[in-house]
Design a protein around this motif. Structure first.
Motif, PDB file in Angstrom:
ATOM      1  N   VAL A 304       0.835  -1.202   0.000  1.00 15.29           N
ATOM      2  CA  VAL A 304       0.000   0.000   0.000  1.00 15.29           C
ATOM      3  C   VAL A 304       0.868   1.250   0.000  1.00 15.29           C
ATOM      4  N   PRO A 305       0.309   2.359  -0.523  1.00 13.81           N
ATOM      5  CA  PRO A 305       0.994   3.645  -0.352  1.00 13.81           C
ATOM      6  C   PRO A 305       0.745   4.166   1.065  1.00 13.81           C
ATOM      7  N   LEU A 306       1.558   5.090   1.502  1.00 16.53           N
ATOM      8  CA  LEU A 306       1.426   5.630   2.853  1.00 16.53           C
ATOM      9  C   LEU A 306       0.057   6.272   3.066  1.00 16.53           C
ATOM     10  N   SER A 307      -0.486   6.883   2.022  1.00 22.80           N
ATOM     11  CA  SER A 307      -1.775   7.575   2.140  1.00 22.80           C
ATOM     12  C   SER A 307      -2.932   6.625   2.408  1.00 22.80           C
ATOM     13  N   ALA A 308      -2.747   5.335   2.096  1.00 26.86           N
ATOM     14  CA  ALA A 308      -3.835   4.364   2.275  1.00 26.86           C
ATOM     15  C   ALA A 308      -3.822   3.727   3.660  1.00 26.86           C
ATOM     16  N   ILE A 309      -2.802   4.052   4.470  1.00 29.77           N
ATOM     17  CA  ILE A 309      -2.716   3.473   5.812  1.00 29.77           C
ATOM     18  C   ILE A 309      -3.544   4.315   6.770  1.00 29.77           C
ATOM     19  N   ASP A 311      -4.446   3.297  10.048  1.00 33.98           N
ATOM     20  CA  ASP A 311      -4.065   3.108  11.440  1.00 33.98           C
ATOM     21  C   ASP A 311      -2.897   4.034  11.793  1.00 33.98           C
ATOM     22  N   ASN A 312      -3.080   4.876  12.794  1.00 30.98           N
ATOM     23  CA  ASN A 312      -2.058   5.866  13.147  1.00 30.98           C
ATOM     24  C   ASN A 312      -0.761   5.214  13.611  1.00 30.98           C
ATOM     25  N   ASN A 313      -0.878   4.140  14.392  1.00 31.39           N
ATOM     26  CA  ASN A 313       0.326   3.470  14.883  1.00 31.39           C
ATOM     27  C   ASN A 313       1.138   2.882  13.732  1.00 31.39           C
ATOM     28  N   LEU A 314       0.426   2.260  12.775  1.00 33.58           N
ATOM     29  CA  LEU A 314       1.115   1.661  11.636  1.00 33.58           C
ATOM     30  C   LEU A 314       1.729   2.735  10.745  1.00 33.58           C
ATOM     31  N   SER A 315       0.988   3.832  10.543  1.00 28.55           N
ATOM     32  CA  SER A 315       1.498   4.927   9.713  1.00 28.55           C
ATOM     33  C   SER A 315       2.778   5.503  10.314  1.00 28.55           C
ATOM     34  N   LYS A 316       2.778   5.717  11.609  1.00 27.66           N
ATOM     35  CA  LYS A 316       3.960   6.252  12.308  1.00 27.66           C
ATOM     36  C   LYS A 316       5.131   5.273  12.198  1.00 27.66           C
ATOM     37  N   PHE A 317       4.832   3.976  12.338  1.00 30.49           N
ATOM     38  CA  PHE A 317       5.866   2.951  12.234  1.00 30.49           C
ATOM     39  C   PHE A 317       6.511   2.969  10.847  1.00 30.49           C
ATOM     40  N   VAL A 318       5.686   3.019   9.797  1.00 27.40           N
ATOM     41  CA  VAL A 318       6.208   2.984   8.425  1.00 27.40           C
ATOM     42  C   VAL A 318       7.074   4.207   8.145  1.00 27.40           C
ATOM     43  N   LYS A 319       6.676   5.376   8.651  1.00 36.01           N
ATOM     44  CA  LYS A 319       7.437   6.613   8.421  1.00 36.01           C
ATOM     45  C   LYS A 319       8.799   6.580   9.108  1.00 36.01           C
ATOM     46  N   GLU A 320       8.835   5.990  10.309  1.00 32.32           N
ATOM     47  CA  GLU A 320      10.021   6.126  11.156  1.00 32.32           C
ATOM     48  C   GLU A 320      10.933   4.909  11.167  1.00 32.32           C
ATOM     49  N   THR A 321      10.469   3.762  10.640  1.00 28.36           N
ATOM     50  CA  THR A 321      11.231   2.520  10.791  1.00 28.36           C
ATOM     51  C   THR A 321      11.810   2.075   9.450  1.00 28.36           C
ATOM     52  N   PRO A 322      13.094   1.775   9.399  1.00 26.77           N
ATOM     53  CA  PRO A 322      13.687   1.303   8.137  1.00 26.77           C
ATOM     54  C   PRO A 322      13.177  -0.078   7.758  1.00 26.77           C
ATOM     55  N   ALA A 323      13.198  -0.371   6.468  1.00 27.87           N
ATOM     56  CA  ALA A 323      12.744  -1.676   5.984  1.00 27.87           C
ATOM     57  C   ALA A 323      13.576  -2.789   6.614  1.00 27.87           C
ATOM     58  N   GLY A 324      12.899  -3.899   6.931  1.00 27.79           N
ATOM     59  CA  GLY A 324      13.570  -5.031   7.528  1.00 27.79           C
ATOM     60  C   GLY A 324      13.520  -5.070   9.032  1.00 27.79           C
ATOM     61  N   ASN A 439      -2.711   8.502 -12.214  1.00 30.23           N
ATOM     62  CA  ASN A 439      -2.019   9.211 -11.139  1.00 30.23           C
ATOM     63  C   ASN A 439      -0.513   9.006 -11.251  1.00 30.23           C
ATOM     64  N   SER A 440       0.231   9.950 -10.679  1.00 29.35           N
ATOM     65  CA  SER A 440       1.692   9.851 -10.694  1.00 29.35           C
ATOM     66  C   SER A 440       2.146   8.683  -9.819  1.00 29.35           C
ATOM     67  N   PRO A 441       3.287   8.097 -10.117  1.00 26.37           N
ATOM     68  CA  PRO A 441       3.802   6.991  -9.294  1.00 26.37           C
ATOM     69  C   PRO A 441       4.021   7.425  -7.846  1.00 26.37           C
ATOM     70  N   LYS A 442       3.831   6.484  -6.928  1.00 27.89           N
ATOM     71  CA  LYS A 442       4.015   6.736  -5.496  1.00 27.89           C
ATOM     72  C   LYS A 442       4.893   5.655  -4.900  1.00 27.89           C
ATOM     73  N   ASP A 443       5.375   5.947  -3.680  1.00 26.63           N
ATOM     74  CA  ASP A 443       6.093   4.924  -2.934  1.00 26.63           C
ATOM     75  C   ASP A 443       5.095   3.929  -2.355  1.00 26.63           C
ATOM     76  N   PHE A 444       5.358   2.649  -2.546  1.00 24.19           N
ATOM     77  CA  PHE A 444       4.528   1.593  -1.990  1.00 24.19           C
ATOM     78  C   PHE A 444       5.344   0.807  -0.970  1.00 24.19           C
ATOM     79  N   TYR A 445       4.647   0.401   0.094  1.00 29.15           N
ATOM     80  CA  TYR A 445       5.304  -0.335   1.174  1.00 29.15           C
ATOM     81  C   TYR A 445       4.677  -1.723   1.278  1.00 29.15           C
ATOM     82  N   GLU A 446       5.514  -2.734   1.201  1.00 31.10           N
ATOM     83  CA  GLU A 446       5.025  -4.085   1.450  1.00 31.10           C
ATOM     84  C   GLU A 446       5.200  -4.354   2.942  1.00 31.10           C
TER      85      GLU A 446
END
Length: 699
Positions: A304-309, A311-324, A439-446
């Motif tokens: 999903v893109p960040l805009s589709a998240i 849940d506030n906790n999950l959104s904060k986690f994705v923004k602040e936590t590196p992949a892996g 729409n323009s390409p966006k960052d997606f997070y698995e």
């Protein structure tokens, strides 16, 4: 001859033995099931001369359950059974009432309701839906009916006519039932509508306000020892309002112990350790391999893109936590949620497309040649073998979308229609697509979400079960069951149940335990009971059995009536103490130890000044008192009152029958009408036999 005589005697004896055995068998079955050989073994409920039979009940229950499941709604099957029974009883009682009153719907009325210019509301949704789905030239019941009779005329296959006739027949039944109910309720509502006397009385009651000076002495502070009070006073109070406690069916007073099956402290410590170990493994190993072998962890992934998240906790986690990196993002009671970003990539969130889908015989290439960037593709729909729509936003990154189609739409030229062909199970399928916007390409997070819930261990279940089973075994009478619960660490709960009860207290899906209690004898204690989900344990004791009324000895009734009866005794004492001891308000103020107060009283106001609600006797006395006369002391529900009407104010608003009639209706009319089942039953009782169709319980 002697031999024949012996045979005759033995035959007679054998016959008697067979008859006795058969009677014993029948009697035994009657005593255990109560429904096999006598009465009506298929009757689920009866009331007012109508019955609900098992076949109808089972069919309606299945339909109701399926409807709720299709809506994705969680529901209690125990509660649903009683809702279905009440619904069927209501329907059958209504049909009986229609017949008794001669209420009918004529063929012409039904025809007009379905095919007339103004269809009945119960038919409008069906007419609209079929008109749209069949692609009919107009939304009309008459046109729908014509299409049913002549499907070829509207380009419909012949077999559609039979299906549509079935839908129409069902709708006819629904509309007829609705029209019958409208006619009946029109008669009933007339019973709860004002007449001229009602409207004038309501005007008179509201037009007059009495300004009074009063002294009120509350009974609070009077010790119980100062009055003579006994159980007989409570019983007398109950007799005075006995009809308030009439019950529609046999009711049982039960005491019960409810033990939720929850994780123990040891279970929670073990669960926390499991989560901490899982975090270490998830951060050391790629993907979700760290928990792959542990079935206690439920894993789901989404891209999903960040805009589709949301849940506030999950959104904060994705923004602040590196992949892996994995981390706990929430913990609620015994449930943990771990999140891990597996990888990031870019993608197109959504595109706006127009499309045409058609049957195999349609030549899409010939249609494509007529399409320009401004052509509305929906105009090609013909209601038979071509369906099309315009300007549909869809996500290219949604789960389940075909990779080939995603890539094709992502790279298609904006505004240019094209034929897309693919193969499904060896069969070629084609459609026309036109990408209108992208729409323009966006960052997606698995993202991987790993859920873990601490469940009670088998040892915990064993400990809880053993403890309650031991308690039940050691306290096998209702008196012992009630007396020793607190010392054993259990909270004792109370409930009143009947054959129509959906369950016991807050115990989910416990109707089969209601069956045990309704079959038990007074004073009997149940074995250990457990629900099918292993979510709680239960033990029940039958304290009392009530037939026609809840008696004054019923705990809930007794608590209320004891308070009221004791208050009445205290108020009577105060009346006796103060009566005739003063000649004016000021004098009573001194001896009663209360300040003189003033206020306006209207007989229709539910609350009397600052004294409280439900003081109808005092309000009636004030309404009847002449101006200038000292009245009292009078007994109220909460104290004693002395008053004097100082002034009578009359509302100068002119009388309007319609206005005050409508105000009467809103206060005393339809708002006070009982529900339909209660209305139809009157003083009759419901004989609910549905417990007979539930398997018994026991250890």
């Amino acid at each position: 001859m002697a031999t024949l005589e012996k045979i005759r005697k033995k035959s007679a004896l054998l016959f008697i033995i067979i008859i006795v055995a058969l009677l014993a068998f029948i009697l035994g079955d009657f005593l255990t099931s109560g429904r096999t050989y006598f009465g009506h073994p298929t009757t689920v409920a009866k009331a007012g001369g109508v019955t609900v039979e098992f076949q109808d009940y089972q069919q309606r229950l299945a339909q109701a359950g399926e409807q709720l499941r299709n809506q994705g709604r969680d529901y209690s099957s125990d509660m649903l059974t009683q809702t279905v029974i009440q619904g069927l009883l209501t329907e059958k009682l209504l049909n009986k009432e229609y017949e008794d009153l001669g209420i009918k719907v004529t063929d012409q009325e039904l025809t007009d309701a379905l095919t007339g210019s103004a269809p009945h509301p119960a038919a409008q949704q069906m007419i609209y839906y079929l008109s749209q789905q069949l692609g009919l030239p107009e939304i009309s019941g008459a046109v729908v009916f014509d299409a049913i009779q002549n499907p070829a005329k509207y380009g419909l296959p012949a077999e559609a006519g039979q299906q549509l006739r079935s839908i129409w027949a069902d709708q006819e039944k629904n509309v007829e039932a609705s029209m019958l109910n409208q006619k009946f309720m029109g008669l009933i509502n007339g019973l709860y509508t004002y007449n001229k006397l009602d409207a004038k009385a309501y005007y008179d009651d509201n037009a007059v306000a009495r300004h009074i000076a009063y002294v009120n002495r509350d009974i609070a502070g009077i010790p119980d020892e100062e009055i003579e009070f006994s159980d007989a006073d409570v019983k007398a109070y109950w007799e005075s309002e006995k009809e308030n406690y009439r019950i529609p069916e046999e009711t049982r007073e039960i005491q019960y112990i409810y033990v939720p099956i929850e994780p123990s402290r040891a279970d929670r410590i073990e669960g926390q350790n499991a989560v901490e170990n899982a975090l270490v493994a998830l951060n050391e190993k790629p993907g979700t391999e760290g928990v792959a072998a542990d079935t206690r962890f439920a894993v789901s992934t989404e891209r999903v893109p960040l805009s589709a998240i949301r849940d506030n906790n999950l959104s904060k986690f994705v923004k602040e936590t590196p992949a892996g990196t994995a981390s706990i993002i929430s913990r609620e009671a015994d449930s943990y949620t771990i999140a891990k970003v597996l990888e990031t990539s870019t993608g197109i969130d959504s595109i706006n497309i127009s499309m045409i889908q058609a049957a195999p015989e349609v030549n899409l290439d010939s249609i494509l040649s007529t399409i320009t960037p401004s052509t509305a593709l929906a105009s090609y729909s013909n209601g038979s073998n071509i369906a099309a729509q315009d300007s549909v936003w869809t996500s290219l990154e949604a789960n389940g979308i075909d990779t080939k189609l995603r890539n094709t739409l992502a790279n298609a030229t904006i505004g240019k229609a094209f034929v897309y062909t693919d193969s499904i199970q060896g069969n070629a399928v084609s459609a026309i697509y036109r990408v209108n916007k992208r729409n323009s390409p966006k960052d997606f997070y698995e993202i991987a979400l790993i859920e873990y819930t601490v469940d009670p261990s088998q040892q915990t279940l064993t400990d809880l079960t053993t403890a309650l089973r031991t308690y039940v075994s050691n306290n096998s009478s209702v008196d012992e069951f009630e007396k020793n619960a607190t010392d054993a660490g259990y909270s004792l709960l109370s409930d009143q149940i009947s054959n129509s009860s959906t369950g016991i207290g807050n115990a989910r899906e416990s109707r089969r335990f209601v069956k045990w209690a309704m079959d038990a004898k007074k004073g009997q204690v149940s074995p250990l009971l457990q629900d099918d989900r292993q979510s709680y344990l239960l033990a029940v004791a039958v304290k009392d059995i009530y037939k026609d009324y809840l008696p004054y000895t019923s705990p809930a009734v007794n608590t209320r009536l004891t308070t009221l009866a004791r208050n009445a005794k205290k108020a009577e004492k105060l009346v006796a103490d103060y009566a005739g001891k003063a000649n004016d308000i000021e004098g009573y103020s001194k001896i009663m130890g209360a300040e003189v107060a003033e206020g306006n009283v209207n007989i229709t106001t539910p609350t009397l000044l600052n004294i409280g609600i439900g003081e109808s006797a005092l309000q009636g006395a004030i309404a009847a008192a002449p101006q200038g006369k000292l009245v009292g002391p009078l007994k109220g529900n909460r104290g004693v009152m002395v008053f004097e009407v100082k002034q009578i104010d009359t509302d100068n608003r002119p009388y309007n029958e319609a206005e005050y009639g409508n105000r009467f209706n809103s206060t005393f009319g339809l708002a006070r009408r009982p529900n339909t089942l209660v209305l139809l039953l009157g003083s009759d009782k419901i004989d609910n036999r549905s417990l007979n169709f539930i398997q018994g319980v026991g250890e």
